[in-house]
Design an enzyme around this catalytic site. Structure first.
Site, mmCIF file in Angstrom:
data_model
loop_
_atom_site.group_PDB
_atom_site.id
_atom_site.type_symbol
_atom_site.label_atom_id
_atom_site.label_comp_id
_atom_site.label_asym_id
_atom_site.label_seq_id
_atom_site.Cartn_x
_atom_site.Cartn_y
_atom_site.Cartn_z
ATOM 1 N N LYS A 68 0.843 -1.201 0.000
ATOM 2 C CA LYS A 68 0.000 0.000 0.000
ATOM 3 C C LYS A 68 0.878 1.250 0.000
ATOM 4 O O LYS A 68 0.576 2.236 -0.681
ATOM 5 C CB LYS A 68 -0.939 -0.008 1.223
ATOM 6 C CG LYS A 68 -2.059 -1.036 1.101
ATOM 7 C CD LYS A 68 -2.824 -1.273 2.403
ATOM 8 C CE LYS A 68 -3.822 -2.420 2.246
ATOM 9 N NZ LYS A 68 -4.520 -2.803 3.471
ATOM 10 N N GLN A 112 -4.284 -1.509 9.718
ATOM 11 C CA GLN A 112 -4.338 -2.843 9.106
ATOM 12 C C GLN A 112 -4.950 -3.857 10.055
ATOM 13 O O GLN A 112 -4.571 -3.949 11.229
ATOM 14 C CB GLN A 112 -2.906 -3.263 8.697
ATOM 15 C CG GLN A 112 -2.825 -4.563 7.928
ATOM 16 C CD GLN A 112 -3.451 -4.497 6.525
ATOM 17 O OE1 GLN A 112 -3.554 -3.431 5.924
ATOM 18 N NE2 GLN A 112 -3.884 -5.637 6.017
ATOM 19 N N ASP A 135 -11.010 3.210 4.580
ATOM 20 C CA ASP A 135 -11.487 1.824 4.472
ATOM 21 C C ASP A 135 -13.011 1.778 4.344
ATOM 22 O O ASP A 135 -13.567 0.776 3.887
ATOM 23 C CB ASP A 135 -11.129 1.046 5.753
ATOM 24 C CG ASP A 135 -9.809 0.292 5.648
ATOM 25 O OD1 ASP A 135 -9.522 -0.252 4.559
ATOM 26 O OD2 ASP A 135 -9.082 0.244 6.661
HETATM 27 N N1 GUN Z 1 -7.046 -6.550 6.280
HETATM 28 C C1 GUN Z 1 -7.470 -7.257 5.221
HETATM 29 N N2 GUN Z 1 -8.130 -6.470 4.342
HETATM 30 C C2 GUN Z 1 -8.120 -5.231 4.879
HETATM 31 C C3 GUN Z 1 -8.638 -3.985 4.452
HETATM 32 O O1 GUN Z 1 -9.268 -3.852 3.387
HETATM 33 N N3 GUN Z 1 -8.410 -2.930 5.281
HETATM 34 C C4 GUN Z 1 -7.743 -3.046 6.467
HETATM 35 N N4 GUN Z 1 -7.590 -1.957 7.213
HETATM 36 N N5 GUN Z 1 -7.245 -4.207 6.897
HETATM 37 C C5 GUN Z 1 -7.443 -5.278 6.094
#
Ligand code: GUN
Length: 313
Positions: A68, A112, A135
């Site tokens: 990311k 995350q 998110d």
């Molecule tokens: N862990 C797995 N997928 C995601 C996501 O889309 N966002 C976040 N913050 N954590 C994740």
């Protein structure tokens, strides 16, 4: 439009019916558009910033977060990364979020998931300022999505919508089955598919690990979104001929490879592609779209916070 396998392709001696939906190509298009939006923001004196927070020793989470951050760099978004010891008290994470909420150079905050057991995920999600919740997990943003007034669509289901649009898959009037009921994918995906309007208007059924007779539910599905997190849970025999199959699963299974594992989806790819009309591969399908839509939400957040109009579709 992007390249697909031709309908008459022969792979390993088998006739392959399905178009292969190329998530890498569609995601590259989204990133290109986002880079243009970054320029618009820069022209208005705004450098969009995304903060990622990692409180985990899980190697997969570490990899996702570093990807990311790399994506941010590629499109001109300022990446800010904070790591918190997985054994630290939850208060340390709360203080970090409070700090990021206050910072003018941070427009999006992503913590995350999953978090360590001693940290309450719901409290963490609620702590993030809704206008920085790229998110789309905060209850305010979930509510807006359900009400048909989305601010930040969650990245994975939004990415699935973009894939369907890129491949001209008609959702209007289609029978869609979402397999999985997670807050991150299944629930928002179903909500998007039932919304009135473009990329919605599908008759949508939500199935999950406890559904009886999943095959019966899938038999009439024009669109299947598999997001149940169980390796190869769905196979070709359960699908309607010509269905569009979107595989959200990314499961590590033991394999005789250099890394000792391989990635497989929630759909058994080889049998499904002989029945489906179009299918996403794993990897290279939904995964790149999730990452691209995070960048999209970040420029959207920066535009909202600084009142800069950017032409998002
Ligand atoms: N862990 C797995 N997928 C995601 C996501 O889309 N966002 C976040 N913050 N954590 C994740």
């Amino acid at each position: 439009m992007t390249d697909t396998a031709d309908e008459t392709d022969i792979i390993d001696g088998h006739a392959v019916a399905a178009d292969i939906i190329d998530g890498n190509a569609v995601a590259a298009d989204v990133r290109g558009a986002v880079a243009g939006h970054v320029e618009t923001l820069e022209a208005a004196g705004v450098t969009p910033g995304l903060a990622t927070v990692l409180m985990s020793d899980d190697p997969a989470s570490e990899t996702y977060v570093s990807m990311k951050q790399r994506d941010c760099e590629e499109v001109g978004i300022e990446g800010i990364h904070v790591e918190i010891d997985a054994d630290a008290p939850a208060s340390e994470l709360y203080e970090t979020i409070d700090d990021l909420n206050e910072r003018d150079d941070v427009h999006g905050v992503l913590v995350q998931l999953p978090l360590p057991d001693h940290v309450d995920k719901r409290s963490v999600i609620r702590r993030i300022a809704p206008e920085k919740d790229v998110d789309g997990f905060h209850p305010e943003n979930v509510g807006r999505l359900v009400a048909g007034d989305a601010r930040f669509k969650p990245c994975t289901p939004h990415g699935v919508q973009k894939l369907l649009a890129a491949y001209d898959v008609e959702t209007e009037g289609a029978d869609a089955v979402v397999v999985g009921r997670s807050d991150i994918v299944g629930k928002p995906m179903a909500n998007l598919l039932i919304q009135k309007g473009p990329l919605g208007n599908a008759t949508t059924t939500v199935c999950h690990s406890r559904t009886e007779d999943l095959a019966g539910k899938l038999a009439d599905a024009d669109i299947v979104v598999a997001a149940v997190g169980i390796p190869e849970f769905i196979d070709g025999s359960m699908l309607k001929a010509g269905a569009t199959v979107i595989d959200v699963g990314i499961n590590r299974v033991d394999a005789d490879t250099e890394k000792g594992y391989e990635l497989v989806g929630d759909v058994e790819y080889d049998s499904a592609r002989e029945v489906a009309g179009a299918i996403t591969p794993v990897p290279g399908g939904v995964g790149p779209m999730t990452r691209a839509m995070l960048l999209y939400n970040t420029v959207k957040a920066a535009g909202i916070q600084h009142d800069v109009e950017i032409d998002l579709d």
